[in-house]
Design a protein around this motif. Sequence first.
Motif, PDB file in Angstrom:
ATOM      1  N   ALA A  17      12.870 -38.972 -16.258  1.00  0.00           N
ATOM      2  CA  ALA A  17      13.118 -38.244 -15.019  1.00  0.00           C
ATOM      3  C   ALA A  17      11.813 -38.006 -14.269  1.00  0.00           C
ATOM      4  O   ALA A  17      10.737 -37.963 -14.859  1.00  0.00           O
ATOM      5  N   CYS A  18      11.916 -37.837 -12.977  1.00  0.00           N
ATOM      6  CA  CYS A  18      10.754 -37.519 -12.141  1.00  0.00           C
ATOM      7  C   CYS A  18      10.260 -36.125 -12.492  1.00  0.00           C
ATOM      8  O   CYS A  18      10.996 -35.149 -12.371  1.00  0.00           O
ATOM      9  N   ARG A  59       2.770 -41.492 -15.874  1.00  0.00           N
ATOM     10  CA  ARG A  59       3.369 -40.828 -17.034  1.00  0.00           C
ATOM     11  C   ARG A  59       4.437 -39.823 -16.613  1.00  0.00           C
ATOM     12  O   ARG A  59       5.460 -39.677 -17.270  1.00  0.00           O
ATOM     13  N   GLY A  60       4.219 -39.156 -15.489  1.00  0.00           N
ATOM     14  CA  GLY A  60       5.190 -38.187 -15.003  1.00  0.00           C
ATOM     15  C   GLY A  60       6.211 -38.753 -14.036  1.00  0.00           C
ATOM     16  O   GLY A  60       7.026 -38.011 -13.510  1.00  0.00           O
ATOM     17  N   ASP A 127      16.063 -34.942  -7.539  1.00  0.00           N
ATOM     18  CA  ASP A 127      16.077 -35.058  -8.997  1.00  0.00           C
ATOM     19  C   ASP A 127      14.746 -34.701  -9.637  1.00  0.00           C
ATOM     20  O   ASP A 127      14.654 -34.639 -10.869  1.00  0.00           O
ATOM     21  N   CYS A 128      13.688 -34.476  -8.862  1.00  0.00           N
ATOM     22  CA  CYS A 128      12.389 -34.143  -9.437  1.00  0.00           C
ATOM     23  C   CYS A 128      12.368 -32.694  -9.917  1.00  0.00           C
ATOM     24  O   CYS A 128      12.854 -31.788  -9.224  1.00  0.00           O
ATOM     25  N   THR A 129      11.797 -32.481 -11.093  1.00  0.00           N
ATOM     26  CA  THR A 129      11.802 -31.155 -11.710  1.00  0.00           C
ATOM     27  C   THR A 129      11.012 -30.142 -10.893  1.00  0.00           C
ATOM     28  O   THR A 129      11.438 -29.009 -10.705  1.00  0.00           O
ATOM     29  N   ARG A 130       9.832 -30.544 -10.422  1.00  0.00           N
ATOM     30  CA  ARG A 130       8.971 -29.658  -9.628  1.00  0.00           C
ATOM     31  C   ARG A 130       8.795 -30.255  -8.248  1.00  0.00           C
ATOM     32  O   ARG A 130       8.755 -31.475  -8.079  1.00  0.00           O
ATOM     33  N   THR A 213      -2.007 -30.779 -16.605  1.00  0.00           N
ATOM     34  CA  THR A 213      -1.629 -29.547 -17.315  1.00  0.00           C
ATOM     35  C   THR A 213      -0.122 -29.447 -17.438  1.00  0.00           C
ATOM     36  O   THR A 213       0.418 -29.121 -18.500  1.00  0.00           O
ATOM     37  N   THR A 214       0.583 -29.775 -16.357  1.00  0.00           N
ATOM     38  CA  THR A 214       2.056 -29.678 -16.353  1.00  0.00           C
ATOM     39  C   THR A 214       2.668 -30.671 -17.325  1.00  0.00           C
ATOM     40  O   THR A 214       3.516 -30.333 -18.149  1.00  0.00           O
ATOM     41  N   ILE A 215       2.228 -31.940 -17.250  1.00  0.00           N
ATOM     42  CA  ILE A 215       2.803 -32.974 -18.086  1.00  0.00           C
ATOM     43  C   ILE A 215       2.413 -32.777 -19.552  1.00  0.00           C
ATOM     44  O   ILE A 215       3.196 -32.953 -20.464  1.00  0.00           O
TER      45      ILE A 215
END
Length: 216
Positions: A17-18, A59-60, A127-130, A213-215
């Motif tokens: 997912a994004c 990666r993200g 659909d992106c989480t953030r 940091t997030t990923i």
Amino acid sequence: MLRPLTLVCLTAWPAMACETALLLSIDVSGSIDSADYRLQTEGLSAALSDPEVAEALVRGQVALAVVQWSGTAQQDLALPWQRMLTPGAVTSFASRAAAMPRAFKGSDTAVGEGLRFALSQFAAVPDCTRQVIDVSGDGQENAGFTDARARSEAVAAGVMINAIAIEEPGPAFPITNYYRNWIISPGGFVVTARGLRDYAETLRLKLLRELVTTIG
């Protein structure tokens, strides 16, 4: 009858997912001359091309877009959303960022109008989480006067606003303080570039702070 192992081999793995939809919103108001504009676009391209940044983007599965903004009713989606699914996608986006034409020239600084336009673009990437607006500029709002309202709308929509303040050399930080007090969302942050020649490295470090940091 297919054996379980065969079934596993024939089954496609689901796509990741994004993680983040990151909209890069750059100032092209009257205080940005043609040389400053090129430093900004080339700095954006250089930051995206950094190996560590590029790795984090892929990666993200990050979605990227670029908005240019100036005065009231002067906002443009300069680079539409593109998913960073491969290193080649990052390279292509960085090249397009370096070459993109300037949308506006010689006008006011309507920060709030730029934020509202940026906010409206996220409907295309639900659909992106953030969802993050990464706004950069070298001046305080002098037209439109909707900055506080735009920030409230972004907070209500769950969109994070971070910022790069482009400051003149010297001891004062008026643009940094403006972005900190009026633009970034709760939990967001502002970084300072001392002149546009410092922009590429500042943006590189900012992207790593937003993505790695997030990923990780």
